[in-house]
Design an enzyme around this catalytic site. Structure first.
Site, short mmCIF file in Angstrom:
data_model
loop_
_atom_site.label_atom_id
_atom_site.label_comp_id
_atom_site.label_asym_id
_atom_site.label_seq_id
_atom_site.Cartn_x
_atom_site.Cartn_y
_atom_site.Cartn_z
N ASP A 5 0.84 -1.19 0.00
CA ASP A 5 0.00 0.00 0.00
C ASP A 5 0.87 1.25 0.00
O ASP A 5 1.88 1.29 -0.70
CB ASP A 5 -0.95 -0.02 1.20
CG ASP A 5 -2.32 0.52 0.84
OD1 ASP A 5 -2.44 1.75 0.75
OD2 ASP A 5 -3.24 -0.27 0.63
N HIS A 17 -3.87 5.67 3.74
CA HIS A 17 -4.57 4.43 3.40
C HIS A 17 -3.80 3.20 3.86
O HIS A 17 -4.38 2.25 4.38
CB HIS A 17 -4.81 4.36 1.89
CG HIS A 17 -5.67 3.21 1.47
ND1 HIS A 17 -5.15 2.03 0.98
CD2 HIS A 17 -7.01 3.04 1.49
CE1 HIS A 17 -6.14 1.20 0.71
NE2 HIS A 17 -7.27 1.79 1.01
N SER A 39 -11.78 -2.50 -0.72
CA SER A 39 -10.40 -2.41 -0.28
C SER A 39 -10.31 -2.34 1.23
O SER A 39 -9.22 -2.45 1.79
CB SER A 39 -9.72 -1.19 -0.90
OG SER A 39 -10.31 0.00 -0.45
#
EC number: 3.4.21.112
Length: 1076
Positions: A244, A275, A440
């Site tokens: 990520d 994120h 996600s």
């Protein structure tokens, strides 16, 4: 092992590489993934309260090919100098200084690698061809740049449809690139807000108020992670990788971060976006918003820059390093529709072959069907969909089926499972908590659960692999009611039940789905919506074989069809095809079903089963190969063959979609969604149309072969919608004969104009490169070749607008007009805007008398032909206003010769002679992706030789004189357990031991019954049935003893007998009996 090359370890004993043979279907990602996020509110504690109002944030993943850069994949792993020598040898005839190897400075650089990035500045085609011919090079593909863009939507705009906003006018005179959009997403933007309080999370909108359930604070509480924590399992020992945006150093929520690595060109380790921190928190946070596996070894792979950019080569290097680091679980919260990006998908296969359990988001492109993202759609990857806290499928969650088996096959079951992905709490950058939404988010929920489950069987690591973990998750998942399998997979994640299955798991093979019941609705949608009958196109069910016994395996001998004699199994005909090699951990079993001629006039239920044996090589310490015998129950509903005029044949063969080519959108107003990638199948983006036809009483079948491969005498109407493929000359002549003999044809076309195609070519804003469409919305020149024998043709005018036909309103969106039609036919004209001129010159005028609908029959014995210029009103991905009413009226005309009054009330205008018909765009690359055109012909591409029609080898049945249960789901056997080991019980109040885990908080004595379809059964020491029978017998005996006692007492003394039964009732009323 035939067809497979096994390469022994090259360096440090960490490499296991198995290459697939030529011709094996592979897939890749276009890395296009979206999720919704709720931005952090500026608060002192940085915690998201459920009452806070936050802007909606969408994050899109997109990719572009990088100009002049190519990924050169080798057949083996080599050190850097060896790779450079091979490339230099391959390019020895190239001009000097016309190429160079792109330097990659990352943690994997000092280890052997199987790829290199080469920049070619001159003679690209010749250089690529030279590289591809080198014996040590496997393939050469474009380098891809992956971009993630963030945008916020005001709340009052959340329900607007961007794609259909006619106020968004595009003036090419002012902005020459306005019709050539800078691609920010491969997905439709037709979605509402993803923020808290939005109705987006509901499966439908409700006008009235309802009582809302309070949401639990932590996702780990909802899924009962504390049950495993109380047993002493916290993820310890498990290596989990998060690919990520990185992670902040010394973040207070994490205590076991083993390594942070950067694979970008920024050389930073800090998460600048938040994120990556959130995803890692859901998996392994230790405080506040807790993660599932707080003691797991966390490996952070930063693969996105702060500008949200990544490259395929960064992922490939990072994947190689993950294998080196012996990663057990890998979370990948990105995905896209490009399953033919070979380097990426090949590397995913290699990861799972090395026992890396990959968990990936299925995509945020719901509620459309056929929107699955790669790599989550791969058989060896756990694909995760999303639900909300009301246990409804989240509207954003992508739906199946997989589309890369089309047009000749049928898609597989995906997602694998679903879990909570709506407003889930996780770690924020500053140490507090925040909420995010999307698949996600659902993906790290499952990844954390997998890490926790893996730690619970850490003493049996030899049986832990991607297949066994997926088998346990599927077997224990709780099926959601009233939801079909292409929405929920095997159901909702149940962590405790998964632990019970995994604790007693014995390595074996299994099937997904593990039974076929074409009568079970809604779970087996769309199969259950239409019965099968003699003479129909075979119904194909694509089964995934999961092989938990080993990374490789095979189906030995041939699968056997065993019809059940008492249940009319002899009336089913079955053909099977299957993977010759199961690798990695998986393969397919395609089952084709039809009805025997003896049942042409019969109606009823028929059942049987397919039996097959899977074998894998013996593991260390074993002398014999591992084997697993699988049984696949089959149940179908058979009806008499319908009348010809009720049978509709859908042409799937001539539909093309992305990948691999650039096939542009059918609605030119949808500038944010440039690709046609949903499969154009009646069970994907034409699902609503299919349901309407079924409700109207028509039977719809799918043709996945050329027109020469079906018997036209069996069908009333051939439905050709939005074709992009060319037609064989033999198809043109056969269709003319078929229409003369009574077959009707309905054609729904779309726009085509060479100048417009050049305007809407794909523009790569990073490399300033153009990607030219291979055809228009439809391949009008090919359609005109097909229609030429009938004296009909479409033009290259592009029109749009709304119109009324009698009392019906319709929208014509980027459609074609009819320019040639027989004089005796019926033509309907409308006043529309010239969208083609709008695209080309920046202004389009209204045009009167545009012919858009034509109906014709040249003799009483012939079939009827209908032409319409736009398919967007049938396509759910492009639809503004449906025209199902029009389709049904046209079907009444072609099937029954009933002309609706609304067609007779229109003004008819004859056509002027056509000046020139549309021509194919010079230099197009359709031949690269076409099944019809020969790519090796010099000059203009010519058709290939007509292929032979598909031939199915129908299995010879081996009848069994047995009866199957009426409910296959409740009686299926999911997984066997270890011999001699009792299923783990979860009991309240007992001492907790590893071999007999006890969990506080559960009221009953619960264990897993593998014979009962994954249902939880409540029992004491005896089985439920035995105990109920004993209690019932005891009560009956007590009743008669009581009667005898009362009769004797009555004779002895005059005392009322009613009090004794009262006492008996009280005793029996509160007797504890097992619940069912």
């Amino acid at each position: 092992m035939k067809g497979w090359l096994c390469i022994v370890p090259v360096c440090h004993l960490w490499l296991v590489l198995i290459l697939c043979p030529q011709g094996t279907l592979t897939k890749q990602t276009l890395t296009s993934h979206e999720y919704s996020a709720e931005e952090q509110l500026p608060s002192p504690c940085d915690i998201f309260n459920e009452t806070d109002v936050a802007p909606d944030v969408q994050i899109d993943f997109t990719t572009q090919s990088v100009s002049n850069e190519y990924i050169v994949v080798f057949k083996r792993y080599y050190f850097e100098q060896t790779r450079l020598n091979y490339i230099s040898a391959a390019l020895r005839n190239s001009p000097p200084f016309s190429w160079n190897v792109v330097s990659r400075s990352n943690p994997a650089a000092k280890y052997p690698s199987d790829f290199e990035v080469v920049r070619i500045t001159a003679g690209e085609e010749d250089s690529v061809a030279s590289l591809e011919h080198h014996p040590s090079i496997k393939q050469v593909t474009h380098q891809r740049q992956i971009t993630r863009s963030i945008k916020s939507m005001p709340e009052d705009e959340q329900l607007q449809d961007e794609d259909e906003d006619e106020g968004d006018m595009c003036n090419s005179a002012v902005d020459p690139l306005c019709w050539a959009p800078k691609w920010k997403s491969s997905r439709s933007m037709r979605r509402a807000s993803l923020g808290l309080g939005s109705s987006f999370w509901e499966t439908g909108r409700h006008a009235g108020r309802k009582l809302l359930r309070a949401l639990p604070r932590e996702i780990t509480d909802i899924l009962q992670a504390n049950v495993l924590w109380d047993l002493g399992f916290t993820g310890a020992g498990v290596n989990i990788a998060v690919f990520d945006t990185g992670l902040k150093e010394k973040h207070p929520h994490f205590r076991n971060v083993k390594e942070r690595t950067d694979w970008t060109n920024e050389k930073k380790l800090h998460d600048g976006l938040g994120h990556g921190t959130f995803v890692a928190g859901v998996i392994s946070s230790t405080s506040e918003c807790k993660g599932f596996a707080p003691d797991a070894n966390l490996f952070i792979f930063r693969v996105f820059t702060n500008n949200q950019v990544s490259y395929t080569s960064w992922f490939l290097d990072a994947f190689n390093y993950a294998i080196l680091k012996k990663i057990n679980v890998l979370n990948l919260s990105i995905g896209g529709p490009d399953f033919m990006d070979h380097p990426f998908v090949d590397k995913v296969w290699e990861l799972t072959a090395n026992k890396v359990i990959m968990v990936s988001a299925i995509g945020n492109d719901g509620p459309l069907y056929g929107t699955l993202n790669n790599p989550a759609d791969q058989m060896d990857v756990i694909g995760v969909g999303g639900i909300n806290f009301e246990d409804n499928i989240a509207k954003f969650s992508s739906r199946g089926m997989t589309t890369w088996e089309l047009p000749m096959g049928y898609g597989r079951l995906k997602p694998d499972i679903v879990t909570y992905g709506s407003t889930v709490r996780g770690s924020s950058l500053s140490g507090g908590c925040r909420t995010l939404s999307g698949t996600s988010v659902a993906s790290p929920v499952v990844a954390g659960a997998v890490a926790l489950l893996a730690s619970s069987v850490w003493d049996r690591q030899e049986m832990l692999n991607p297949a066994s973990m997926k088998q346990a998750l599927m077997a224990s998942a709780r099926r959601l009611p009233d939801v079909n399998m292409f929405e929920q997979g095997h159901g909702k994640l149940d962590l405790v039940r998964a632990y019970q299955v995994l604790s007693t798991y014995n390595p074996q093979a299994s099937l997904s789905p593990n039974y076929i019941d074409l009568t079970e609705c809604p779970y087996f949608w769309p199969y259950c919506t239409q019965p099968i009958y003699h003479g129909a196109m075979p119904t194909i069910v694509n089964i995934t074989i999961l092989n938990g016994m080993g990374v490789t395996g095979r189906v030995i001998e041939k699968p056997v069809w065993q019809p059940f004699t008492p249940q009319n199994g002899d009336k089913i005909e079955v053909a099977m095809s299957y993977s010759s090699i199961l690798w990695p951990w998986s393969g397919f079993l395609a089952v084709s079903l039809t009805v025997s001629s003896s049942a042409a006039s019969w109606e009823g239920i028929a059942q049987g089963q397919i039996t097959l044996t899977v074998e894998s090589p013996p593991e260390s310490g074993e002398d014999q190969p591992r084997q697993s015998v699988l049984k696949l129950p089959v149940k179908v509903h058979i009806v008499p063959t319908p009348q010809r005029n009720k049978r509709v044949l859908w042409d799937q063969y001539h539909n093309l979609r992305y990948p691999p080519g650039y096939f542009p959108r059918d609605n030119l107003r949808m500038k944010t969604d440039p690709l046609d990638w949903n499969g154009d199948h009646i069970h994907t983006n034409f699902k609503a149309m299919y349901q309407h036809l079924r409700e109207a009483g028509f039977f719809v079948e799918v043709l996945g072969a050329p027109f020469t491969c079906f018997d036209a005498k069996q069908y009333g109407t051939l439905l050709i919608v939005d074709p992009e493929e060319e037609f064989y000359p033999e198809e043109v002549s056969k269709l003319k004969r078929d229409v003369d003999q009574g077959l009707s044809v309905i054609v729904f076309a779309d726009w085509y104009n060479v100048t417009v195609m050049k305007k809407v070519k794909f523009y790569d804003e990073n490399t300033r490169q153009w990607w030219m469409p291979d055809t228009g919305g439809s391949n009008i020149p090919a359609l005109n070749d097909l229609l030429a024998p009938f004296g009909m043709a479409y033009g290259d005018g592009v029109y749009e607008g709304d119109f009324h036909l009698n009392d019906h309103k319709a929208s014509f969106l980027s459609g074609s007009s009819i320019v040639k039609f027989p004089s005796g036919g019926l033509l309907i004209h409308q006043t529309l805007k010239d969208q083609g001129q709008d695209v080309i010159h920046g202004k389009g005028d209204l045009v009167n008398g545009v012919p858009i609908l034509g109906m014709y029959q040249h003799s009483l014995e012939s079939g009827r032909i209908v032409l319409y210029g736009d398919s967007n009103c049938l396509d759910s991905s492009h639809m503004k206003t449906d025209c199902f009413w029009l389709l049904e009226a046209l079907m009444q005309y072609t099937a029954y010769d009933n002309l609706a009054p609304m067609f007779g009330q229109t003004k008819h205008i004859s056509l002027p002679p056509a000046v020139a018909l549309p021509t194919r765009m010079e230099g197009n690359h359709l031949y690269r992706y076409s099944k019809v055109l020969d790519p090796h012909q010099l000059g203009d591409p010519k058709p290939r030789p007509l292929p032979a029609c598909p031939h199915l080898a129908w299995a010879k049945g081996e009848p069994l004189n047995i009866s199957a249960p009426s409910n296959l789901f409740k009686h299926q056997k999911l997984l066997s357990i270890l011999e001699g080991v009792p299923p783990p019980a979860v009991v309240a109040g007992a001492n907790m031991r590893r071999d007999e885990p006890n969990v506080p908080g559960l009221q009953e004595d619960v264990h897993w019954d593998p014979r009962n379809s994954g249902n939880m059964v409540v029992s004491d020491n005896w089985s439920t049935v035995t105990l109920l029978a004993f209690v019932s017998g005891f009560l009956v005996l007590g009743f008669f003893v009581n009667l005898l006692y009362r009769s004797r007492r009555k004779r002895k003394q005059a005392v009322t007998w009613r009090k004794k039964p009262t006492r008996l009732i009280r005793r029996t009323k509160y007797t504890r009996v097992p619940a069912v």
